[in-house]
Design an enzyme around this catalytic site. Sequence first.
Site, PDB file in Angstrom:
ATOM      1  N   HIS A 135       6.375  22.391  -0.946  1.00  0.00           N
ATOM      2  CA  HIS A 135       6.047  23.556  -0.125  1.00  0.00           C
ATOM      3  C   HIS A 135       5.203  23.126   1.062  1.00  0.00           C
ATOM      4  O   HIS A 135       4.494  22.132   1.015  1.00  0.00           O
ATOM      5  CB  HIS A 135       5.345  24.655  -0.933  1.00  0.00           C
ATOM      6  CG  HIS A 135       4.017  24.295  -1.529  1.00  0.00           C
ATOM      7  ND1 HIS A 135       3.856  23.331  -2.518  1.00  0.00           N
ATOM      8  CD2 HIS A 135       2.767  24.804  -1.319  1.00  0.00           C
ATOM      9  CE1 HIS A 135       2.590  23.268  -2.882  1.00  0.00           C
ATOM     10  NE2 HIS A 135       1.904  24.143  -2.163  1.00  0.00           N
ATOM     11  N   GLU A 163       0.578  17.823  -3.682  1.00  0.00           N
ATOM     12  CA  GLU A 163      -0.101  18.119  -4.948  1.00  0.00           C
ATOM     13  C   GLU A 163       0.597  17.480  -6.138  1.00  0.00           C
ATOM     14  O   GLU A 163      -0.005  17.354  -7.215  1.00  0.00           O
ATOM     15  CB  GLU A 163      -0.174  19.627  -5.159  1.00  0.00           C
ATOM     16  CG  GLU A 163      -1.078  20.346  -4.179  1.00  0.00           C
ATOM     17  CD  GLU A 163      -0.964  21.853  -4.284  1.00  0.00           C
ATOM     18  OE1 GLU A 163      -1.829  22.545  -3.718  1.00  0.00           O
ATOM     19  OE2 GLU A 163      -0.013  22.357  -4.929  1.00  0.00           O
TER      20      GLU A 163
END
Length: 278
Positions: free
Chosen positions: A192, A239
């Site tokens: 994302h 992440e």
Amino acid sequence: MAKIVGILNTSHVPAIGKAIHQNLQQDPYWKPFFDGFPPIRAWLDRVKPDIVVSCFNDHGLNFFLDKQPTFAIGAAPEYRSEDEGWGIPTMPSFPGAEDLSWHIRDRLIRDEFDMVTCQEMLVDHAFTLPMALLWPEQKWPVRSVPVCVNTVLFPLPSARRCYKLGEAIGRAIAAFPEDAKVLVIGSGGLSHQLEGERAGFINKEFDLKFMDSMVNDPQWATQFSDVDLVEQAGNEGVELLSWLIARGTVAGAVKVVHSNFHIPISNTAAATMLLEPV
């Protein structure tokens, strides 16, 4: 001796917290994501881990650009959440596993990882939401060890370095003398990007390859630099470094207990994987 009984990797989009608060688990938008967790909760009921070692990235609640450690570990008796501005209610405090925290910290420093030790640490949605997804009643049956990784300020720790950190954590857990069952959580991702020209970017092909690598080639992503990971997974998709730390804690083979992949929630490729050592 302590034993790792499972690895749980999952996304931590802040909107998940609002969906939980508003009881939207059966809403058509959210149901495909939340449906990934009942099999995992059944596994938790059967296995009953004692301690969670949670690998995650801080979003400014503890560290900001003026003070951003590469790696930090909590060594506190409890961990509290606070209002982050996302509309996520604060959760009951999380009891700490202080003895294991200090043991891991000492082992990591002797393994040449320069950990920042936090005897006080707040935990944001990257830590709290996976816990709420696993134990929705929010009565925590486990003690926690938070391990924080920088995914904000470049240069980031390399994927290879994060995997090696996971290996060192795994060795430390195996050497802990308490008879404890440990669940390792990797929190974040997958692909994302929330800003810039590529805002809304999702790379399904890369995500699925990365998820497959967790089982069949766990060091596959260590070939990528931090810039490569941004290109492949988006600025916030880095992440996934937390997934690599978590996967590195188990040296041998793993099997998939359950996995789920759903696009999108809040412009994010949401993924969940529960892995069990073979």
